[in-house]
Write a protein that holds these residues in place. Sequence first.
Motif, PDB file in Angstrom:
ATOM      1  N   LYS A   1       5.439 -10.660  -2.568  1.00 22.86           N
ATOM      2  CA  LYS A   1       7.195 -10.576  -3.043  1.00 22.86           C
ATOM      3  C   LYS A   1       7.245  -9.992  -4.255  1.00 22.86           C
ATOM      4  O   LYS A   1       8.288  -9.235  -4.600  1.00 22.86           O
ATOM      5  CB  LYS A   1       7.750 -11.612  -2.610  1.00 22.86           C
ATOM      6  CG  LYS A   1       9.364 -11.541  -2.532  1.00 22.86           C
ATOM      7  CD  LYS A   1       9.993 -12.820  -1.913  1.00 22.86           C
ATOM      8  CE  LYS A   1      11.523 -12.699  -1.754  1.00 22.86           C
ATOM      9  NZ  LYS A   1      12.149 -13.997  -1.485  1.00 22.86           N
ATOM     10  N   GLU A   2       6.811 -10.800  -5.152  1.00 19.85           N
ATOM     11  CA  GLU A   2       7.165 -10.608  -6.660  1.00 19.85           C
ATOM     12  C   GLU A   2       6.422  -9.143  -6.970  1.00 19.85           C
ATOM     13  O   GLU A   2       7.193  -8.455  -7.807  1.00 19.85           O
ATOM     14  CB  GLU A   2       5.905 -11.625  -7.475  1.00 19.85           C
ATOM     15  CG  GLU A   2       5.887 -11.226  -8.832  1.00 19.85           C
ATOM     16  CD  GLU A   2       4.997 -12.038  -9.438  1.00 19.85           C
ATOM     17  OE1 GLU A   2       4.340 -11.852 -10.533  1.00 19.85           O
ATOM     18  OE2 GLU A   2       4.484 -13.287  -9.218  1.00 19.85           O
ATOM     19  N   LEU A   3       5.435  -8.603  -6.513  1.00 21.57           N
ATOM     20  CA  LEU A   3       5.045  -7.365  -6.858  1.00 21.57           C
ATOM     21  C   LEU A   3       5.901  -6.227  -6.372  1.00 21.57           C
ATOM     22  O   LEU A   3       6.206  -5.132  -6.831  1.00 21.57           O
ATOM     23  CB  LEU A   3       3.538  -7.185  -6.297  1.00 21.57           C
ATOM     24  CG  LEU A   3       2.408  -7.592  -7.011  1.00 21.57           C
ATOM     25  CD1 LEU A   3       1.002  -7.604  -6.570  1.00 21.57           C
ATOM     26  CD2 LEU A   3       2.469  -7.150  -8.620  1.00 21.57           C
ATOM     27  N   GLY A   4       6.534  -6.556  -5.153  1.00 18.34           N
ATOM     28  CA  GLY A   4       7.518  -5.719  -4.494  1.00 18.34           C
ATOM     29  C   GLY A   4       8.754  -5.708  -5.373  1.00 18.34           C
ATOM     30  O   GLY A   4       9.318  -4.297  -5.639  1.00 18.34           O
ATOM     31  N   LYS A   5       9.061  -6.726  -6.110  1.00 16.56           N
ATOM     32  CA  LYS A   5      10.217  -6.379  -6.997  1.00 16.56           C
ATOM     33  C   LYS A   5      10.021  -5.663  -8.206  1.00 16.56           C
ATOM     34  O   LYS A   5      10.689  -5.132  -8.756  1.00 16.56           O
ATOM     35  CB  LYS A   5      10.791  -7.907  -7.430  1.00 16.56           C
ATOM     36  CG  LYS A   5      11.443  -8.744  -6.242  1.00 16.56           C
ATOM     37  CD  LYS A   5      11.951 -10.079  -6.495  1.00 16.56           C
ATOM     38  CE  LYS A   5      12.284 -11.063  -5.385  1.00 16.56           C
ATOM     39  NZ  LYS A   5      12.821 -12.047  -5.755  1.00 16.56           N
ATOM     40  N   LYS A   6       8.682  -5.975  -8.680  1.00 17.34           N
ATOM     41  CA  LYS A   6       8.244  -5.198  -9.824  1.00 17.34           C
ATOM     42  C   LYS A   6       8.261  -3.759  -9.411  1.00 17.34           C
ATOM     43  O   LYS A   6       8.655  -3.031 -10.394  1.00 17.34           O
ATOM     44  CB  LYS A   6       6.816  -5.953 -10.374  1.00 17.34           C
ATOM     45  CG  LYS A   6       6.899  -7.101 -11.199  1.00 17.34           C
ATOM     46  CD  LYS A   6       5.822  -7.475 -11.598  1.00 17.34           C
ATOM     47  CE  LYS A   6       5.596  -8.724 -12.382  1.00 17.34           C
ATOM     48  NZ  LYS A   6       4.265  -9.023 -13.053  1.00 17.34           N
ATOM     49  N   LEU A   7       7.558  -3.450  -8.500  1.00 18.75           N
ATOM     50  CA  LEU A   7       7.635  -2.121  -7.945  1.00 18.75           C
ATOM     51  C   LEU A   7       9.074  -1.579  -8.127  1.00 18.75           C
ATOM     52  O   LEU A   7       9.257  -0.289  -8.365  1.00 18.75           O
ATOM     53  CB  LEU A   7       6.932  -1.741  -6.747  1.00 18.75           C
ATOM     54  CG  LEU A   7       6.990  -0.379  -6.238  1.00 18.75           C
ATOM     55  CD1 LEU A   7       5.790   0.455  -7.102  1.00 18.75           C
ATOM     56  CD2 LEU A   7       6.205  -0.424  -4.758  1.00 18.75           C
ATOM     57  N   SER A   8       9.975  -2.281  -7.336  1.00 24.82           N
ATOM     58  CA  SER A   8      11.457  -1.600  -7.378  1.00 24.82           C
ATOM     59  C   SER A   8      12.043  -1.798  -8.777  1.00 24.82           C
ATOM     60  O   SER A   8      12.712  -0.457  -9.074  1.00 24.82           O
ATOM     61  CB  SER A   8      12.092  -2.884  -6.738  1.00 24.82           C
ATOM     62  OG  SER A   8      13.400  -2.546  -6.616  1.00 24.82           O
ATOM     63  N   ALA A   9      11.493  -2.537  -9.722  1.00 22.27           N
ATOM     64  CA  ALA A   9      12.186  -2.370 -10.901  1.00 22.27           C
ATOM     65  C   ALA A   9      11.512  -1.211 -11.712  1.00 22.27           C
ATOM     66  O   ALA A   9      12.439  -0.394 -12.600  1.00 22.27           O
ATOM     67  CB  ALA A   9      11.810  -3.566 -11.686  1.00 22.27           C
ATOM     68  N   ILE A  10      10.210  -0.818 -11.456  1.00 22.67           N
ATOM     69  CA  ILE A  10       9.707   0.322 -12.177  1.00 22.67           C
ATOM     70  C   ILE A  10      10.347   1.480 -11.559  1.00 22.67           C
ATOM     71  O   ILE A  10      10.318   2.761 -12.221  1.00 22.67           O
ATOM     72  CB  ILE A  10       8.409   0.225 -11.863  1.00 22.67           C
ATOM     73  CG1 ILE A  10       7.743  -0.708 -13.135  1.00 22.67           C
ATOM     74  CG2 ILE A  10       7.387   1.681 -12.370  1.00 22.67           C
ATOM     75  CD1 ILE A  10       6.279  -1.033 -13.363  1.00 22.67           C
ATOM     76  N   ASP A  11      10.380   1.763 -10.518  1.00 22.70           N
ATOM     77  CA  ASP A  11      11.025   2.801  -9.511  1.00 22.70           C
ATOM     78  C   ASP A  11      12.578   2.947 -10.230  1.00 22.70           C
ATOM     79  O   ASP A  11      12.703   4.193 -10.453  1.00 22.70           O
ATOM     80  CB  ASP A  11      11.168   2.520  -8.044  1.00 22.70           C
ATOM     81  CG  ASP A  11       9.961   2.816  -7.476  1.00 22.70           C
ATOM     82  OD1 ASP A  11       8.934   3.366  -7.890  1.00 22.70           O
ATOM     83  OD2 ASP A  11       9.596   2.408  -6.249  1.00 22.70           O
ATOM     84  N   LYS A  12      13.209   2.011 -10.349  1.00 26.28           N
ATOM     85  CA  LYS A  12      14.616   2.172 -11.117  1.00 26.28           C
ATOM     86  C   LYS A  12      14.248   2.786 -12.378  1.00 26.28           C
ATOM     87  O   LYS A  12      15.106   3.765 -12.903  1.00 26.28           O
ATOM     88  CB  LYS A  12      15.342   0.830 -11.109  1.00 26.28           C
ATOM     89  CG  LYS A  12      15.666   0.738  -9.786  1.00 26.28           C
ATOM     90  CD  LYS A  12      16.533  -0.919  -9.829  1.00 26.28           C
ATOM     91  CE  LYS A  12      16.797  -1.248  -8.424  1.00 26.28           C
ATOM     92  NZ  LYS A  12      17.588  -2.754  -8.447  1.00 26.28           N
TER      93      LYS A  12
END
Length: 124
Positions: free
Chosen positions: A23-34
């Motif tokens: 879940k944490e890595l999913g949030k980090k991926l989302s932040a980098i995508d932004k």
Amino acid sequence: MCYATKYINQLEQLVRDIKGKHKELGKKLSAIDKQVNVFYHDLEQRPAFNAVEGYYIAKDLQLLLQQRRVIKSELLRLHTMIKSLEINHVRSKLPKTIKNVNELVETNSRYETNFKEEAYMVLH
């Protein structure tokens, strides 16, 4: 504490850790995508830049994209592990397993009420 209870607790914690990291890595991926989207938008709106500015822009974007790839690769490995080990299935079985082990501990404790400490040393 019996080995079964100890291992169940460790397994329960491990499952929580795996799911939490996923879940944490999913949030980090989302932040980098932004960040990448903002970067592209800013680049699109920039009127012009020279070769030196272009170099630094490219290096900044390269770092973002490399970070994104690292996270995606780790997510893929975790996802593969979660699916292969059927972590969600294991997670759903833990409460019943804990209940069964606790019942056995309780049942067996009747037979072990007068045991000396040295009898348990065989387990160590």
